[in-house]
Design a protein around this motif. Structure first.
Motif, PDB file in Angstrom:
ATOM      1  N   TYR A  93      32.406  39.843  39.202  1.00  0.00           N
ATOM      2  CA  TYR A  93      33.756  40.396  39.115  1.00  0.00           C
ATOM      3  C   TYR A  93      34.187  40.548  37.653  1.00  0.00           C
ATOM      4  CZ  TYR A  93      38.298  41.486  41.143  1.00  0.00           C
ATOM      5  OH  TYR A  93      39.438  42.146  41.540  1.00  0.00           O
ATOM      6  N   GLY A  94      33.555  39.776  36.789  1.00  0.00           N
ATOM      7  CA  GLY A  94      33.817  39.899  35.356  1.00  0.00           C
ATOM      8  C   GLY A  94      32.751  40.788  34.719  1.00  0.00           C
TER       9      GLY A  94
ATOM     10  N   HIS B  34      33.521  43.831  42.947  1.00  0.00           N
ATOM     11  CA  HIS B  34      32.684  43.400  44.070  1.00  0.00           C
ATOM     12  C   HIS B  34      32.738  44.513  45.125  1.00  0.00           C
ATOM     13  CE1 HIS B  34      31.876  39.411  42.657  1.00  0.00           C
ATOM     14  NE2 HIS B  34      33.056  38.891  42.888  1.00  0.00           N
ATOM     15  N   THR B  35      31.653  45.257  45.295  1.00  0.00           N
ATOM     16  CA  THR B  35      31.613  46.311  46.309  1.00  0.00           C
ATOM     17  C   THR B  35      31.260  45.674  47.652  1.00  0.00           C
ATOM     18  OG1 THR B  35      30.859  47.848  44.596  1.00  0.00           O
ATOM     19  CG2 THR B  35      30.595  48.558  46.906  1.00  0.00           C
ATOM     20  N   GLU B  36      32.252  45.599  48.539  1.00  0.00           N
ATOM     21  CA  GLU B  36      32.084  44.801  49.758  1.00  0.00           C
ATOM     22  C   GLU B  36      30.926  45.242  50.637  1.00  0.00           C
ATOM     23  OE1 GLU B  36      35.694  44.072  51.864  1.00  0.00           O
ATOM     24  OE2 GLU B  36      36.643  43.103  50.138  1.00  0.00           O
TER      25      GLU B  36
ATOM     26  N   ALA C  49      38.525  35.813  47.315  1.00  0.00           N
ATOM     27  CA  ALA C  49      38.631  36.670  48.513  1.00  0.00           C
ATOM     28  C   ALA C  49      37.258  37.012  49.088  1.00  0.00           C
ATOM     29  CB  ALA C  49      39.400  37.934  48.159  1.00  0.00           C
ATOM     30  N   ILE C  50      36.323  37.370  48.219  1.00  0.00           N
ATOM     31  CA  ILE C  50      34.996  37.801  48.698  1.00  0.00           C
ATOM     32  C   ILE C  50      34.264  36.634  49.377  1.00  0.00           C
ATOM     33  CG2 ILE C  50      33.739  37.409  46.510  1.00  0.00           C
ATOM     34  CD1 ILE C  50      33.203  40.423  48.820  1.00  0.00           C
ATOM     35  N   VAL C  51      34.456  35.420  48.853  1.00  0.00           N
ATOM     36  CA  VAL C  51      33.792  34.243  49.436  1.00  0.00           C
ATOM     37  C   VAL C  51      34.363  33.969  50.830  1.00  0.00           C
ATOM     38  CG1 VAL C  51      33.302  31.776  49.132  1.00  0.00           C
ATOM     39  CG2 VAL C  51      33.352  33.279  47.134  1.00  0.00           C
ATOM     40  N   LYS C  52      35.697  34.071  50.948  1.00  0.00           N
ATOM     41  CA  LYS C  52      36.334  33.869  52.252  1.00  0.00           C
ATOM     42  C   LYS C  52      35.778  34.849  53.289  1.00  0.00           C
ATOM     43  CE  LYS C  52      40.860  31.874  51.138  1.00  0.00           C
ATOM     44  NZ  LYS C  52      42.257  32.196  50.856  1.00  0.00           N
TER      45      LYS C  52
ATOM     46  N   VAL D 200      32.295  33.827  54.411  1.00  0.00           N
ATOM     47  CA  VAL D 200      32.349  32.659  55.299  1.00  0.00           C
ATOM     48  C   VAL D 200      32.813  33.085  56.702  1.00  0.00           C
ATOM     49  CG1 VAL D 200      33.488  30.434  55.689  1.00  0.00           C
ATOM     50  CG2 VAL D 200      32.646  31.012  53.412  1.00  0.00           C
ATOM     51  N   GLU D 201      33.831  33.964  56.740  1.00  0.00           N
ATOM     52  CA  GLU D 201      34.314  34.478  58.035  1.00  0.00           C
ATOM     53  C   GLU D 201      33.197  35.159  58.825  1.00  0.00           C
ATOM     54  OE1 GLU D 201      37.742  37.035  57.314  1.00  0.00           O
ATOM     55  OE2 GLU D 201      38.789  35.284  56.477  1.00  0.00           O
ATOM     56  N   LYS D 202      32.322  35.875  58.105  1.00  0.00           N
ATOM     57  CA  LYS D 202      31.216  36.579  58.773  1.00  0.00           C
ATOM     58  C   LYS D 202      30.045  35.655  59.120  1.00  0.00           C
ATOM     59  CE  LYS D 202      29.906  40.720  58.356  1.00  0.00           C
ATOM     60  NZ  LYS D 202      29.313  42.004  57.934  1.00  0.00           N
ATOM     61  N   GLY D 203      30.155  34.379  58.695  1.00  0.00           N
ATOM     62  CA  GLY D 203      29.092  33.417  59.009  1.00  0.00           C
ATOM     63  C   GLY D 203      27.854  33.576  58.137  1.00  0.00           C
ATOM     64  N   ILE D 204      28.014  34.215  56.963  1.00  0.00           N
ATOM     65  CA  ILE D 204      26.873  34.380  56.035  1.00  0.00           C
ATOM     66  C   ILE D 204      26.789  33.128  55.159  1.00  0.00           C
ATOM     67  CG2 ILE D 204      25.943  35.764  54.117  1.00  0.00           C
ATOM     68  CD1 ILE D 204      27.574  38.157  55.376  1.00  0.00           C
ATOM     69  N   PRO D 205      25.629  32.447  55.117  1.00  0.00           N
ATOM     70  CA  PRO D 205      25.544  31.217  54.305  1.00  0.00           C
ATOM     71  C   PRO D 205      25.788  31.484  52.820  1.00  0.00           C
ATOM     72  CG  PRO D 205      23.439  31.676  55.432  1.00  0.00           C
ATOM     73  CD  PRO D 205      24.381  32.770  55.809  1.00  0.00           C
ATOM     74  N   VAL D 206      26.689  30.693  52.224  1.00  0.00           N
ATOM     75  CA  VAL D 206      26.981  30.787  50.784  1.00  0.00           C
ATOM     76  C   VAL D 206      26.496  29.488  50.167  1.00  0.00           C
ATOM     77  CG1 VAL D 206      28.795  31.034  49.046  1.00  0.00           C
ATOM     78  CG2 VAL D 206      29.000  32.231  51.231  1.00  0.00           C
ATOM     79  N   ILE D 207      25.467  29.570  49.330  1.00  0.00           N
ATOM     80  CA  ILE D 207      24.809  28.359  48.815  1.00  0.00           C
ATOM     81  C   ILE D 207      24.781  28.357  47.291  1.00  0.00           C
ATOM     82  CG2 ILE D 207      23.380  28.092  50.895  1.00  0.00           C
ATOM     83  CD1 ILE D 207      21.042  29.320  49.330  1.00  0.00           C
ATOM     84  N   SER D 208      24.357  27.229  46.724  1.00  0.00           N
ATOM     85  CA  SER D 208      24.263  27.127  45.260  1.00  0.00           C
ATOM     86  C   SER D 208      22.827  27.425  44.811  1.00  0.00           C
ATOM     87  CB  SER D 208      24.664  25.722  44.797  1.00  0.00           C
ATOM     88  OG  SER D 208      23.707  24.775  45.239  1.00  0.00           O
ATOM     89  N   GLU D 209      22.691  27.619  43.519  1.00  0.00           N
ATOM     90  CA  GLU D 209      21.373  27.895  42.920  1.00  0.00           C
ATOM     91  C   GLU D 209      20.376  26.791  43.264  1.00  0.00           C
ATOM     92  OE1 GLU D 209      19.338  27.967  38.467  1.00  0.00           O
ATOM     93  OE2 GLU D 209      21.327  27.107  38.777  1.00  0.00           O
TER      94      GLU D 209
END
Length: 443
Positions: free
Chosen positions: A31-32, A54-56, A76-79, A82-91
């Motif tokens: 985003y930056g 961020h192109t959704e 917003a993009i992270v929320k 998560v709503e879509k159930g896509i795993p968001v993980i760390s490096e």
């Protein structure tokens, strides 16, 4: 498999390289602005990227998302992910399955960088083929892609631990826990504590958790929660049959029935908090079967960490100390506690919900003047205005250092220990520390 990487910095670009190497369809979105040096790496590796947006439609079709630690869960993009159930993980979570190396994970509110660097120094001096990564140095994922090391020492922030699902270090270290980053944890201290203890959540009976037994938050958590890891405590006040402790100015570590002893005066790092860091690092070294002579030598020749109680210069018998890395009250507590002469304290920046009362006794005892260096210094002035004789506000580092020079007398110390984040006036704490050192050298 589509891997989307949010954040095109060190961890993001490293993850993208490792993903590409393992056959993922990779897209990096920031985003930056992405630094030119990182853009070049992405282009060389044929990795698609975008910045300043961020192109959704290009993100929400991911199978897995690696989020850089600096991006809050509230974004917003992270929320949406998560709503879509896509795993968001760390490096760390993404990279760990791609290496057979043993990992040593080190976390804590303070002391984690020093403990990480000292542990790395101990293992490297012993001839181990060891890498250094996590919150420090070169990206863990990129080092895994190059596949060079048999073991890694990882400095892990709570943000990195929030993004783990299956990762477990063979040896985990929790240096201490005190309120920090509460803005990212709904201002609930217990959420932050739980976040730190994620380091041990996947550990088994084969693994180890090294921890500060003097720390209230840690002791409380261990009393009420279970870990399967083998516990190895360290303490300044208690002694153990297995663990590390200080007794009559001797540091002792007893691990796997083997004893290691060393006089505290021979340890290069000064101050009680650094004895704790030394006990934690020594415990790791013992578990990694490093020879006693090597441990002794490494503890006595370790140089310390830049921006952490770093002695800059002595001018007209006044010592200038750079502790820019102290971005919370607890870190500044250690710094003030280790002062032995009248101190001019440079403090301030972006407050993360600080409670300055914890510092009151030390300020009364050691601080002769306070220089506030920040855009909003109200809380500091309210806390200490009636406690010290001199209270000054400045908004450049040069002014802070010149003002300090005016106030000091022979034998004093000037301590930059901000207890706050740096983003109001500086790029980061390193930039703040470098500006302090430059200003001191220009006096």
């Amino acid at each position: 498999m589509r891997l989307v990487v949010l954040g095109g910095g060190e961890s993001g670009v490293g993850t993208a390289i490792l993903g590409k190497e393992n056959g993922y369809d990779v897209f990096v979105s920031d985003y930056g602005k992405i630094k030119d040096s990182y853009k070049e790496v992405l282009i060389q590796n044929g990795i698609e990227w975008e910045d300043e947006k961020h192109t959704e439609c290009l993100i929400l079709n991911a199978d897995v998302v690696m989020k850089s630690p600096g991006i809050p869960d509230k974004a917003a993009i992270v929320k949406k992910l998560v709503e879509k159930g896509i795993p968001v993980i760390s490096e760390i979570e993404f990279a760990a399955p791609f290496t057979k190396a043993v990992t040593i994970g080190i976390t804590g509110s303070n002391g984690k960088t020093t403990t990480t660097m000292l542990t790395y120094h101990l293992l490297k001096s012993a001839g181990l083929n060891v890498g250094l990564a996590g919150n420090i140095g070169k990206s863990f994922a990129e080092q895994v892609a190059e596949d060079k090391y048999d073991s890694y020492v990882l400095e892990l922030s709570s943000f990195q631990l929030d993004g783990i699902i299956n990762y477990k270090p063979h040896i985990a270290v929790i240096t201490n826990i005190s309120p920090d980053h509460l803005d990212r944890y709904d201002y609930k201290y217990e959420n932050y504590i739980d976040s730190k203890f994620r380091i041990t959540m996947n550990q088994t009976e084969e693994d180890y958790l090294i921890y500060d037994a003097d720390d209230e938050a840690i002791s409380e958590w261990l009393k009420n929660n279970k870990t399967r890891a083998k516990l190895i405590p360290f303490s300044l006040t208690k002694t153990f049959e297995e663990g590390a402790f200080i007794k009559e100015n001797i540091m002792e570590a007893i691990i796997n029935q083997e004893e290691f002893k060393m006089e505290t005066e021979l340890i290069a790092l000064e101050g009680k908090h650094n004895f704790k860091n030394a006990m934690a690092a020594t415990s790791v070294a013992k578990l990694m079967q490093i020879r006693k002579a090597t441990i002794r030598e490494s503890l006595s020749d370790f140089q310390g960490v830049e921006h952490r109680l770093e002695k800059v210069l002595k001018i007209q018998n006044v010592q200038y100390i750079n502790d820019s890395k102290a971005t919370n009250v607890n870190a500044t507590f250690f710094a003030l506690d280790s002062m032995t002469t009248p101190t001019v304290w440079i403090v301030g920046g972006v407050d993360k919900g600080n409670d300055y009362n914890e510092l009151m006794a030390l300020v009364r005892e050691k601080v002769k003047a306070i220089i506030c260096l920040g855009i909003d210094n109200r809380k500091i002035i309210d806390a200490f205005g009636n406690v010290v004789d001199i209270m000054v506000e400045v908004n450049t580092m040069n002014d802070a250092v010149k003002m300090a020079q005016r106030i000091t007398e022979k034998g004093d110390t000037v301590l930059l220990s901000p207890a706050c984040a740096s983003f109001d006036l500086f790029e980061n704490y390193e930039d703040r520390g470098r500006q302090f050192k430059d200003a001191v050298h220009n006096l």
